[in-house]
Design a protein around this motif. Sequence first.
Motif, short mmCIF file in Angstrom:
data_model
loop_
_atom_site.label_atom_id
_atom_site.label_comp_id
_atom_site.label_asym_id
_atom_site.label_seq_id
_atom_site.Cartn_x
_atom_site.Cartn_y
_atom_site.Cartn_z
N UNK A 291 0.86 -1.19 0.00
CA UNK A 291 0.00 0.00 0.00
C UNK A 291 0.90 1.25 0.00
N UNK A 292 0.80 2.03 -1.08
CA UNK A 292 1.65 3.20 -1.25
C UNK A 292 0.81 4.43 -1.60
N UNK A 293 1.24 5.57 -1.13
CA UNK A 293 0.65 6.84 -1.55
C UNK A 293 1.55 7.42 -2.63
N UNK A 294 0.94 7.92 -3.71
CA UNK A 294 1.66 8.50 -4.84
C UNK A 294 1.16 9.93 -5.04
N UNK A 295 2.09 10.84 -5.31
CA UNK A 295 1.71 12.22 -5.60
C UNK A 295 2.64 12.77 -6.69
N UNK A 296 2.04 13.42 -7.69
CA UNK A 296 2.84 14.10 -8.71
C UNK A 296 3.62 15.22 -8.04
#
Length: 195
Positions: free
Chosen positions: A120-125
């Motif tokens: 489970x990972x959070x991704x942000x540009x």
Amino acid sequence: MKSKVFLSRKFMICAMVILCAMVSNISIAHGQIADKSNPSPLKFPIPKGISNQLFYLQRDPNTNTFICELNVDKNGDVDRKEPVLIYWVRYNIDGKKADLSYVQRKFAYGIQTKELGKDHFELRFVSHKELALYLVKDNNNKFHVYTTVNKKKMRLERIFVRIEGGSFWLPNVKYVELRGINPETNTVVAERIVV
């Protein structure tokens, strides 16, 4: 030497402003009405044959496509430090894969990741940190990227940035459309945010 450093810094600042303007004009506002008008005059290809593709991003003024692919090792395990590979497929040039430039990676299309738990990972540009994306393994042991736009959850498949006119330095972004699958109903959903 000083003039080269000055020009390099000036270029970096200009490039950062341009690229951030293109992507950071994405306005995620709850309750905003989707606009279905003003389609792109270009015919965009659908990327095929990318086994670990998570989603892709396309934008005017050309058909080059930004790919987000799951980064796995030879055993099929996700690289926890860099779970997503990011690159271009240059459809309007030669159809081949190309790495992002330094400016694209650091100021526009690069993705920052944060591990939230097992698989489970959070991704942000890097250019639009307000939009949270979540890389999660589902019950079928497949990874997908999820986001919520206008209070609607979707399994993200495509982001499209419609640019109509303007200049290289100041593109006129008309809207951003996120397309994917509603995980509860398994139906296609699209949310367009007018800029």
